[in-house]
Design a protein around this motif. Structure first.
Motif, PDB file in Angstrom:
ATOM      1  N   ARG A 272       0.842  -1.213   0.000  1.00 29.72           N
ATOM      2  CA  ARG A 272       0.000   0.000   0.000  1.00 29.72           C
ATOM      3  C   ARG A 272       0.871   1.254   0.000  1.00 29.72           C
ATOM      4  O   ARG A 272       0.580   2.240  -0.678  1.00 29.72           O
ATOM      5  N   HIS A 276       1.104   4.155  -2.803  1.00 32.94           N
ATOM      6  CA  HIS A 276       0.894   5.572  -2.456  1.00 32.94           C
ATOM      7  C   HIS A 276       2.024   6.426  -3.031  1.00 32.94           C
ATOM      8  O   HIS A 276       1.822   7.584  -3.384  1.00 32.94           O
ATOM      9  N   CYS A 384       1.771   8.371   5.252  1.00 32.83           N
ATOM     10  CA  CYS A 384       1.960   6.974   4.856  1.00 32.83           C
ATOM     11  C   CYS A 384       1.072   6.004   5.630  1.00 32.83           C
ATOM     12  O   CYS A 384       1.209   4.782   5.470  1.00 32.83           O
ATOM     13  N   VAL A 386      -1.486   4.416   5.279  1.00 29.44           N
ATOM     14  CA  VAL A 386      -2.457   4.050   4.234  1.00 29.44           C
ATOM     15  C   VAL A 386      -2.962   2.639   4.458  1.00 29.44           C
ATOM     16  O   VAL A 386      -2.391   1.869   5.182  1.00 29.44           O
TER      17      VAL A 386
END
Lengths: 386, 237
Positions: A272, A276, A384, A386
């Motif tokens: 993830r 991102h 971050c 996420v």
């Protein structure tokens, strides 16, 4: 029964044979080949025999890795897996000789590490060296160790079964974790040093036995001897968990690698983060390198009594995470706005020493609008998560 | 234990000798301890060193430093591991403290060097003149790490933040954290002294504790200490 005798300067061939005898299965053979590469490179024109003494470059490192007797002689600590031996690792010292042109004019040195291991496995061998802080010396080191910079290794992306891990950074080895892949070889290496001296595998004057066996600490020349090898004990990885010799070794041994389930969650979080992009991708890669080196450990804190939920070497290569981050807050944000990916970013920010004046405090925690420190967040941890 | 008694005795002998010499004195190490343990033995030398470190602790306008004038031992607990009396009890405080040596991150009174009252008084004077508040660093450890946000934060400051600091004995060498930074010998060759400081950012949300080595050098002519560099080692939060 393994041969635990300590080779002396008078027995060079015996030492080599002992090494080769122990390196007998595939992984170990790969190491033997790589070691031979080192020896071979060391014997080439670019690596010289000692002829002079006492310039600044040598003196800069001689105290740290005594005794170094030659201006072009630079020391390495070595750890070699001995899967058939009584001890998990065999520790040793070696000296690498550089040509005069590779020395830094001001005698500057850097730490240079190379680590051979399969992803997720214990290292097969580790070299911790001090080398001249010049591009030429680093290039020679890369060549000697069979390294090729620029190939990023991520978890699960190793090739050929053996991953070379190395890092080069001025002042200390820490951040550029690892970047090369060296395919294994089942070819038994010849003994390049039979052609002439290349590595001083005996360090010092040979009288103290610079090869020693890890494990029980009772052998002559063991790193436990005060003043003799405590550097080696610290710098040669991985530690002997039966007898950790310092706090970081103890950490390595006490906490545990992520379980299979935790690993899946971590891989998912890293993916993830990579999707991102931006700094999150870089931080995910940093964690990937740390995972590959086995230096990300998870601390079970089910009873909630441990007074911390994470820790990280600043500029170092160790990180701990509380197992709680793999539970409720794997993807759900905690009250402070963190989840597993956010915590990965948080600890990697510390690991990479991301400190920005006016944005973070000296530890790397973000500043709040009122100028106080926000201990929950680092430079990238919020973005971050996420 | 015997070694500990021995080295404490040596520290005291050095303290007595140092009062006359006015210098930093060395105390020879014993088996199992670092090769040399040094302690600033003269009040003058100690005060000068102490002042430089206090002035070097990073602060923010809203996060001033507060310093404990006492001194932690620089014995092997600062560099090695502390035996775990409870064995491998997973998930316990004991295990965590084995991972992170108590004397660095969770010091208690047993880790303190017995300083002469005069040294402590002069240290307090330094803090007063610099406008730095004193703190009880041994009490500050009760504020748990901010990362463990599920823990009780009632021991943490209710309002306002500060950076709590307590220093260990100075040692003649460079910075050292196993596997991360090892400049002990090069530092020694350069005449550097290193003071390890436990710095703890205290916030309402919890603490963040950093082990830091302050590397210092003394001008041979003026005998003034100067900061060579500050090396952050590990953060526990």
């Amino acid at each position: 029964m393994p041969d635990l005798s300590i080779p002396t300067r008078r027995e060079p061939q015996r030492l080599v044979h002992t090494v080769l005898f122990r390196v007998s299965f595939r992984r170990a053979a790969a190491f033997g080949f790589l070691l031979a590469l080192v020896f071979a490179a060391a014997c080439s024109d670019t690596v010289l025999s000692p002829t002079t003494r006492g310039d600044s470059a040598a003196s800069a490192v001689s105290a740290a890795f005594a005794p170094v007797r030659d201006a072009r002689a630079f020391p390495c600590r070595t750890s070699q897996a001995t899967p058939l031996g009584e001890h998990a690792y065999r520790y040793g010292t070696a000296t690498l000789y550089f040509p005069q042109a590779a020395l830094a004019p001001n005698g500057a040195t850097i730490r240079y590490r190379v680590r051979y291991q399969e992803a997720g496995a214990q290292p097969v061998a580790v070299f911790n060296c001090i080398i001249p802080n010049t591009d030429l010396a680093i290039g020679l080191g890369d060549r000697s160790f069979g390294a090729q910079h620029g190939v990023k290794v991520r978890v699960g992306r190793t090739r050929g079964g053996v991953t070379t891990l190395g890092c080069v950074k001025a002042g200390e080895c820490s951040l550029e974790a690892i970047d090369v892949v060296v395919p294994p070889s089942s070819t038994e290496p010849e003994d390049p040093c039979a052609r002439g001296a290349c590595w001083d595998r005996y360090g010092g004057d040979g009288s103290s036995g610079s090869y020693y066996w890890g494990g029980d600490g009772s052998d002559p020349g063991s790193p436990d001897e005060p003043g003799a090898g405590d550097d080696a004990a610290s710098d040669s990885l991985p530690p002997d968990c039966a007898q950790p010799r310092n706090v970081l070794e103890a950490v390595y041994c006490q906490a545990h690698p992520p379980t299979a389930e935790q690993r899946v969650k971590m891989d998912s979080a890293m993916e993830r983060m990579r999707r991102h992009g931006g700094p999150c991708s870089e931080l995910a890669d940093a964690l990937g390198s740390m995972l590959a080196a086995g230096h990300l450990r998870v601390y079970d804190n089910a009873d909630g009594t441990a007074p911390a939920g994470g820790a990280s070497g600043q500029g170092g290569d160790w990180t701990w995470l509380d197992a709680a981050w793999f539970g409720t807050w794997e993807t759900t944000l905690s009250p402070s706005g963190r989840n597993l990916a956010g915590m990965i970013a948080h600890e990697m920010d510390h690991h990479l020493n991301h400190v920005v004046t006016g944005v973070t405090d000296s530890d790397g925690h973000r500043l709040k609008a009122d100028g106080t420190s926000d201990p929950y967040h680092t430079l990238n941890s919020r973005e971050c998560a996420v | 234990m015997r070694g500990l008694v021995s080295i404490r005795r040596r520290v005291w002998i050095a303290l007595m000798m140092g009062a006359a010499s006015g210098e930093l004195a060395s105390v020879a190490g014993c088996g199992g301890l670092p090769p040399s343990v040094y302690t600033p033995v003269s009040a003058t030398a100690d005060t000068a060193l102490f002042r430089v470190v206090v002035q070097s602790i990073p602060t923010l306008p809203k996060v001033p430093s507060r310093v404990d004038p006492r001194m932690l031992r620089a014995d092997q607990e600062l560099h090695g591991i502390e035996p775990n009396p409870h064995g491998s009890v997973r998930g316990s405080r004991a295990e965590f403290e084995r991972m992170m040596p108590r004397s660095i991150f969770f010091p208690d009174s047993t880790h303190l060097v017995p300083l002469p009252a005069r040294v402590l008084r002069l240290r307090a004077d330094v803090l007063r003149r610099l406008g730095v508040q004193e703190t009880d660093a041994l009490a500050d450890v009760r504020c748990p790490g901010a990362t463990a946000e599920w823990l009780d934060k009632s021991p943490c400051p209710r309002e306002g933040q500060y950076r709590s600091a307590i220093m260990a004995e100075a040692q003649e060498r460079g910075a050292y954290w196993p596997g991360v930074v090892d400049e002990r010998e090069s530092g020694r060759a350069a005449g550097h002294w290193t003071v390890r400081v436990t710095e703890r950012t205290m916030t309402e949300e919890g603490s963040a504790t950093t082990a830091v080595d302050y590397v210092l050098a003394r001008d041979p002519a003026t005998r003034a200490w100067r900061l060579v560099k500050r090396v952050s080692l590990v953060i526990v939060e």
